[in-house]
Design an enzyme around this catalytic site. Sequence first.
Site, short mmCIF file in Angstrom:
data_model
loop_
_atom_site.label_atom_id
_atom_site.label_comp_id
_atom_site.label_asym_id
_atom_site.label_seq_id
_atom_site.Cartn_x
_atom_site.Cartn_y
_atom_site.Cartn_z
N VAL A 17 0.91 -1.14 0.00
CA VAL A 17 0.00 0.00 0.00
C VAL A 17 0.95 1.19 0.00
CG1 VAL A 17 -1.76 1.29 1.24
CG2 VAL A 17 -1.83 -1.22 1.24
N PRO A 18 1.17 1.82 -1.16
CA PRO A 18 2.28 2.76 -1.33
C PRO A 18 2.06 4.14 -0.70
CG PRO A 18 1.01 2.65 -3.35
CD PRO A 18 0.41 1.63 -2.40
N CYS A 19 1.90 4.16 0.61
CA CYS A 19 1.66 5.42 1.30
C CYS A 19 2.85 6.38 1.21
CB CYS A 19 1.26 5.17 2.75
SG CYS A 19 2.48 4.28 3.70
N HIS A 20 4.02 5.85 0.82
CA HIS A 20 5.18 6.74 0.63
C HIS A 20 4.94 7.70 -0.55
CE1 HIS A 20 5.98 3.28 -2.02
NE2 HIS A 20 6.64 4.13 -2.79
#
Length: 166
Positions: free
Chosen positions: A121-124
């Site tokens: 989950v690419p929250c970056h």
Amino acid sequence: MQKSTHYYDSPIGSMEICTQGNELISCVFLEDMKTGTFAADPFGALVLSQLDEYFKGTRKQFQVHLGDVGTLFDNLVWEEVGRVKFGYTASYQDIANGISAPDSVRAVGASNGRNPILLFVPCHRVISTDGSLRGYAGQVWRKKWLLEHESRIEWGVTTLFDIEKT
């Protein structure tokens, strides 16, 4: 179903990956170094293989089933975050707008901060509206590294700032 724990040595630190059956339920950075990349089961091995490909720059999208590990709101936010493509960023406001809750920017930030499945989950890829890098469960220096890694792969540039100049 039994939970399995796996460890991965990434270029930016050790990671602990937890799976349950054929679902990924967590992927976090560890501040205490664990050495050795290993998985105890085939699904864990698949997850680690995809991490290898991501860090080598040959994988832009993960293809594993994610466990349902957050609240209804969290999962809605994380699904929207998952739509942010490799090499791109979105603001917390963009995510709030994307879930039809434009006044929920702070709640979106809080959900992002609770994301237990980093990278997958690419929250970056979620940044402030002004372009600054705010908070990241894996520490801001890793967020910067990940964004620069993706920028090099996708755009052939070192930083996101360089994209604006091309």
